[in-house]
Design an enzyme around this catalytic site. Structure first.
Site, mmCIF file in Angstrom:
data_model
loop_
_atom_site.group_PDB
_atom_site.id
_atom_site.type_symbol
_atom_site.label_atom_id
_atom_site.label_comp_id
_atom_site.label_asym_id
_atom_site.label_seq_id
_atom_site.Cartn_x
_atom_site.Cartn_y
_atom_site.Cartn_z
ATOM 1 N N THR A 155 36.583 27.287 9.500
ATOM 2 C CA THR A 155 35.421 27.988 8.953
ATOM 3 C C THR A 155 34.827 27.281 7.744
ATOM 4 O O THR A 155 33.609 27.226 7.584
ATOM 5 C CB THR A 155 35.824 29.427 8.575
ATOM 6 O OG1 THR A 155 36.398 30.068 9.711
ATOM 7 C CG2 THR A 155 34.623 30.225 8.096
ATOM 8 N N GLU A 156 35.676 26.745 6.898
ATOM 9 C CA GLU A 156 35.210 26.114 5.670
ATOM 10 C C GLU A 156 34.457 24.813 5.921
ATOM 11 O O GLU A 156 33.376 24.593 5.376
ATOM 12 C CB GLU A 156 36.396 25.827 4.735
ATOM 13 C CG GLU A 156 37.012 27.066 4.108
ATOM 14 C CD GLU A 156 36.185 27.604 2.953
ATOM 15 O OE1 GLU A 156 35.178 26.984 2.577
ATOM 16 O OE2 GLU A 156 36.558 28.664 2.421
#
Length: 287
Positions: free
Chosen positions: A114-115
Site C-alpha cells: 500500500t505504501e
C-alpha cells in the site's frame, strides 16, 4: 464572522493567517501560534522570523505520514506495471524483519504494498521514502541511515510497526492508523483519526493483509507464487562456430529473468515453468 482554516490533520478556529508553513505541517515540527498588533493570529514553524511577536501557544505535532497514495489501483492486487517484478523480490527481507521484530510477515507486506507499490525509490509529496515510506524523523528514530536500501527500510518499517503494536496493545487497526497519521493523532482522537486518507489507508492495508497475505508469503516452490528474480539476462549470443537450430534460436531469444528454481538451482526458464529438475538454460549474468 468566524473563519476556519483547515490544515491537514487538525482544525483551527479564529481570525488566522498561516505563515511559514508550506501547504501542510511537516512531520515532527513545533507550530507556534503568535499574535500581531492588530489581533491577527499567526501560525508558523519558523519562530525566529517573528521574534517581535508574542507566542500565545506552541504545539508539537509528531511524525506524520499522511499523504495521497497513487499506487492503490483498481484492485487489491494491483501494482504499477513497472514495479510488478518486485512483488515477491523482498520476501526474504520481510521474513527476516518479521522474525526479528515479532510482526506478521503478511502485515509488513500489506503495508509495503500500500505504501510504495514495491517501488524502492518511492517518495511521497511530504517526504516519506522507500518501500515502507518512512518519514525522515521515523528513519532517524529507528536508525535507518539509507532509506532507499531495501534491507534497512524494511527493518526500520517493521521495527516501527512492532513499536506501534505494543503502544496500542496489539490493536492492528490503531497501529496502522498511527503508521499513517502519527501516534499522536491516534492518542488525540482516542482511535482512528477522522481523516479520510487515514481511514481509507487502514481499510486498504487490512483488506490486503486478510485477502492477499493472511497465509504469509508462500514459498518459491508454490506454483502460484512467483520465484524471486535474481538477475536479468541479456539476449544470449552463442559462439560463432555453432550452427545448430537450437543455437540459431538462442540468438533471437529475448531477455529473460534469472530465477531460483524449486530444487535450489538457477534457471532462466520462462514464467510458469519453475519445476526444473531437467531444465537447461544458458545466460550471461552480470551483477
Amino acid at each position: 464572522m468566524k473563519t476556519y482554516l483547515k490544515i491537514p490533520a487538525f482544525w483551527l478556529l479564529g481570525s488566522c493567517a498561516l505563515v511559514g508553513v508550506s501547504g501542510s505541517v511537516a512531520a515532527g515540527q513545533t507550530i507556534y501560534q503568535l499574535k500581531d498588533s492588530n489581533g491577527t493570529t499567526l501560525l508558523t514553524n519558523k519562530k525566529s522570523k517573528y521574534g517581535h511577536l508574542k507566542v500565545e501557544k506552541k504545539t508539537y505535532y509528531p511524525d506524520s505520514n499522511i499523504h495521497s497514495y497513487s499506487n492503490w489501483g483498481n484492485s487489491e492486487a494491483s501494482v504499477l506495471p513497472s514495479y510488478s517484478k518486485n512483488k515477491n523480490a523482498f520476501d526474504h527481507l520481510i521474513r527476516q524483519a518479521a522474525q526479528q521484530h515479532g510482526v506478521a510477515e503478511g502485515l509488513i507486506k500489506a503495508v509495503m504494498h500500500t505504501e510504495s507499490g514495491f517501488n524502492t525509490q518511492a517518495r511521497s509529496p511530504v517526504g516519506a521514502q522507500g518501500l515502507m515510506q518512512l518519514m525522515p524523523a521515523t528513519a532517524r528514530r529507528f536508525k535507518v541511515s539509507n532509506v532507499y536500501d531495501p534491507h534497512q527500510n524494511i527493518l526500520g518499517g517493521a521495527k516501527y510497526l512492532s513499536w506501534l503494536l505494543k503502544r496500542f496493545k496489539g490493536n492492528t487497526s490503531l497501529a496502522l492508523a498511527a503508521y499513517n497519521a502519527g501516534e499522536g493523532n491516534v492518542a488525540k482522537y482516542g482511535g482512528i483519526p477522522p481523516f479520510r486518507e487515514t481511514q481509507d489507508y487502514v481499510r486498504r492495508v487490512t483488506s490486503r493483509y486478510q485477502n492477499l497475505y493472511s497465509s504469509g508469503l508462500g514459498s518459491i516452490t508454490n506454483s502460484s507464487t512467483e520465484p524471486p528474480v535474481l538477475a536479468q539476462s541479456t539476449a544470449y549470443t552463442p559462439p560463432a562456430s555453432s550452427s545448430s537450430t537450437e543455437t540459431k534460436n538462442l540468438r533471437k531469444a529475448p531477455s529473460r529473468q534469472i530465477i531460483a528454481s524449486g530444487d535450489g538451482s538457477f534457471t532462466d526458464a520462462p514464467s510458469g515453468s519453475y519445476a526444473t529438475t531437467n531444465a537447461y538454460a544458458s545466460a550471461r549474468i552480470s551483477f
